[in-house]
Design an enzyme around this catalytic site. Structure first.
Site, PDB file in Angstrom:
ATOM      1  N   ASP A  94       0.831  -1.182   0.000  1.00 29.36           N
ATOM      2  CA  ASP A  94       0.000   0.000   0.000  1.00 29.36           C
ATOM      3  C   ASP A  94       0.880   1.252   0.000  1.00 29.36           C
ATOM      4  O   ASP A  94       1.936   1.286   0.629  1.00 29.36           O
ATOM      5  CB  ASP A  94      -0.901  -0.009   1.249  1.00 29.36           C
ATOM      6  CG  ASP A  94      -1.866   1.151   1.278  1.00 29.36           C
ATOM      7  OD1 ASP A  94      -2.705   1.234   0.372  1.00 29.36           O
ATOM      8  OD2 ASP A  94      -1.766   1.983   2.210  1.00 29.36           O
ATOM      9  N   GLU A 104       1.619  -0.232  -5.142  1.00 28.08           N
ATOM     10  CA  GLU A 104       0.594   0.730  -5.558  1.00 28.08           C
ATOM     11  C   GLU A 104       1.262   2.080  -5.821  1.00 28.08           C
ATOM     12  O   GLU A 104       1.547   2.841  -4.898  1.00 28.08           O
ATOM     13  CB  GLU A 104      -0.474   0.879  -4.457  1.00 28.08           C
ATOM     14  CG  GLU A 104      -1.549   1.887  -4.814  1.00 28.08           C
ATOM     15  CD  GLU A 104      -2.222   2.506  -3.598  1.00 28.08           C
ATOM     16  OE1 GLU A 104      -3.349   3.015  -3.750  1.00 28.08           O
ATOM     17  OE2 GLU A 104      -1.621   2.508  -2.500  1.00 28.08           O
TER      18      GLU A 104
END
Length: 556
Positions: free
Chosen positions: A232, A256
């Site tokens: 993330d 990400e």
């Protein structure tokens, strides 16, 4: 003595315990993404749309629904973060999604116990499936944005993994587009009312922080049998730290790196970075073309950007939506446009990823928390819907083609395109997509196919048969904006598709449903050969539904 059958059942689990999953192991996989709290378990049916509290989803309940996931052909499951997080209620609700980390080395008890997570991992491995875990280690969450020692010692009931002010970057607001600012400032800077979440940015480039996380992660991976990480906020941590962290973990990592700058995202992939990133550029292209009526030139642009930017585009994770972005069905109410987008997601190349609920045609959720719905509220996990069947079919097609030639390590290239249509060549397959919409009609002659002259071909989606002309051109005709996936008749027979079977070959496994039944597109496909391969086209006048959303940025 262990029976042979039992041993064969245990082999996938034993293999995963001995050898970590690499990017080459992941290349052939397809991933089903879920939010643990909202997928299964607890009070899903009464978890209202837009709820910001825990609904009771848990790891044990996922095990009970693995038939539902594997029935679509997925062989990897990505779960939301397991980390102990912020407890209590903020102005944005509770930490039901799992991204407000307090201590990544501990588990979030709302989702179950250590034994429950191990049981999920074991259940997946016994089916030959992989476990991917979302990991949020960029920041520590709090409703107090101060960094003085007294606050860090006592906030979150003293549960913070990092308590030294020097473990954090100073509070500042991100200046988007400035790399240093994106890496050092806070993704969410918080407020002074005691209810606003702050994500205190960790100084992961410092040994004091990096070594704690690196020393922990290998044991975490081994204890719970984790096969891959989704990182993330990868864009907000140094590439060096992520490289070193994933090296210690010894498993596949996909980051990400949000935004439509494919060339920038690609800098995170490689020997000095991580294995893969998510293909945000292709998402932006699909959203613009199939959700907002842009021409196919837009999709061509992002395809060419991907081909020229990524060091290995065949392991880039492709997706249409996730927990931060609008559900694709909220962008358009035209199911043919969504179908074309799904085909592109599975067959363009890379590792296709599906956010839970796409298979149930969920259209709620242009913004969070509405796009984090409880799946139990929709169709009771039905497996007879068109989209569930189409995803199953696409997984079957992809799995078969992966075994042929260089398909697995390739991505599609643009053979031809015009305003509403695009023809993608990927090894033995010709993928034809359109944004004409469900009322769209017309025809298009595609010159220069790889099938050769006067070749018999089959559309694997509709089982319609056709033939190229003497110049290797193929004409496709639409009546309702359907996509096509063409291969030669011998290849279709080799795979056992469309009722065919090659001599000495078994019928393609997994056809537990009629791929031409209950399919609005299957019976209306019309494909014809042309007399002259001049590449001319008739575009038709199909109307497209109006888009309801544009691409949204990361929402936290």
């Amino acid at each position: 003595m262990v029976s042979l059958g039992k041993l064969l059942t245990l082999l996938p689990l034993l293999a995963s315990a001995v050898q970590a999953a690499t990017k080459d192991d992941w290349r052939s996989r397809s991933i089903y993404q879920l939010i643990t709290d909202r997928f299964a378990g607890g009070d899903q049916e009464h978890c209202t749309l837009g709820a910001r509290h825990y609904c009771g989803g848990n790891w044990r309940a996922i095990i009970d629904k693995l038939d539902y996931i594997q029935g679509m052909g997925f062989d990897a499951v990505w779960i939301s973060p397991t980390a102990a997080g912020y407890e209590g209620y903020s102005k944005y609700g509770a930490n039901y999604h799992g991204y407000w980390t307090v201590d990544p080395t501990q588990l979030n008890s709302h989702f179950g116990t250590a034994d429950d997570l191990k049981a999920l991992s074991s259940a997946l491995h016994s089916r030959g499936m992989y476990l991917m875990v979302d990991i949020a280690i960029n920041a520590i969450a709090s409703t107090n944005y101060r960094l003085d020692q007294a606050v860090l010692d006592n906030e979150n009931n003293g549960r913070n993994l990092f308590k030294d002010p020097s473990n954090y970057h100073e509070r500042c607001n991100i200046q988007w587009g400035d790399h240093h600012s994106e890496e050092y400032c806070w993704l969410v800077s918080g407020g002074g009312d005691g209810l606003d979440i702050a994500l205190k940015d960790l100084a992961t480039e410092t040994p004091a922080v990096a070594n704690v996380l690196k020393n922990w992660v290998k044991g975490y991976v081994q204890e719970y049998g984790i096969d891959g990480f989704r990182l993330d906020a990868s864009k907000h941590m140094s590439k060096q730290f992520q490289h070193d962290f994933c090296q210690e973990a010894g498993i596949f990592c996909v980051g990400e790196v949000a935004g439509d700058n494919t060339a920038y995202a690609a800098t995170y992939q490689g020997n000095d970075g991580i294995d893969s990133v998510f293909g945000f550029g292709m998402l932006y292209g699909a959203a613009a073309v199939f959700g907002n009526g842009k021409t196919m030139g837009t999709l061509k642009y992002y395809i060419e950007q991907a081909a020229s930017s990524y060091s290995d585009p065949s392991v880039i994770a492709s997706f249409l939506d996730n927990q931060d972005l609008p559900r694709f069905n909220s962008r358009t109410n035209d199911k043919s446009l969504v179908y074309n987008a799904i085909v592109s997601n599975f067959l363009y190349g890379g590792i296709p990823t599906v956010y839970y609920g796409l298979e149930q045609d969920i259209s709620d959720g242009p913004n969070d928390p509405e796009n984090r719905e409880a799946l139990g509220r929709y169709n009771n996990y039905a497996t007879n819907g068109d989209t569930y069947k189409r995803i199953t079919q696409l997984n079957q097609i992809r799995n078969f083609l992966n075994k042929k030639g260089n398909f697995l390590k390739s991505v599609a290239t643009v053979l031809k395109n015009q305003d509403n249509d695009i023809a993608l060549q990927r090894e033995d397959a010709l993928i034809v997509l359109t944004n004409r919409g469900s009322s769209g009609s017309g025809s298009w002659s595609i010159a220069g196919t790889k099938f050769g002259n006067n070749a018999d071909v089959v559309d694997l989606l509709s089982c319609t048969k056709s033939k190229t002309d003497g110049s290797a051109s193929l004409t496709v005709s639409w009546t309702n904006g359907q996509p096509f996936v063409f291969v030669t008749s011998p290849i279709a027979a080799e795979g056992g598709f469309c009722g065919a079977s090659a001599p000495g070959k078994r019928h393609f496994a997994g056809h537990s449903f009629d791929i031409t039944g209950n399919n609005d597109f299957a019976h209306s496909a019309s494909v014809n050969s042309v007399v002259a391969g001049n590449g001319s086209s008739s575009t038709g006048t199909g109307k497209r539904s109006r888009s309801r959303n544009t691409v949204a940025g990361k929402l936290h």
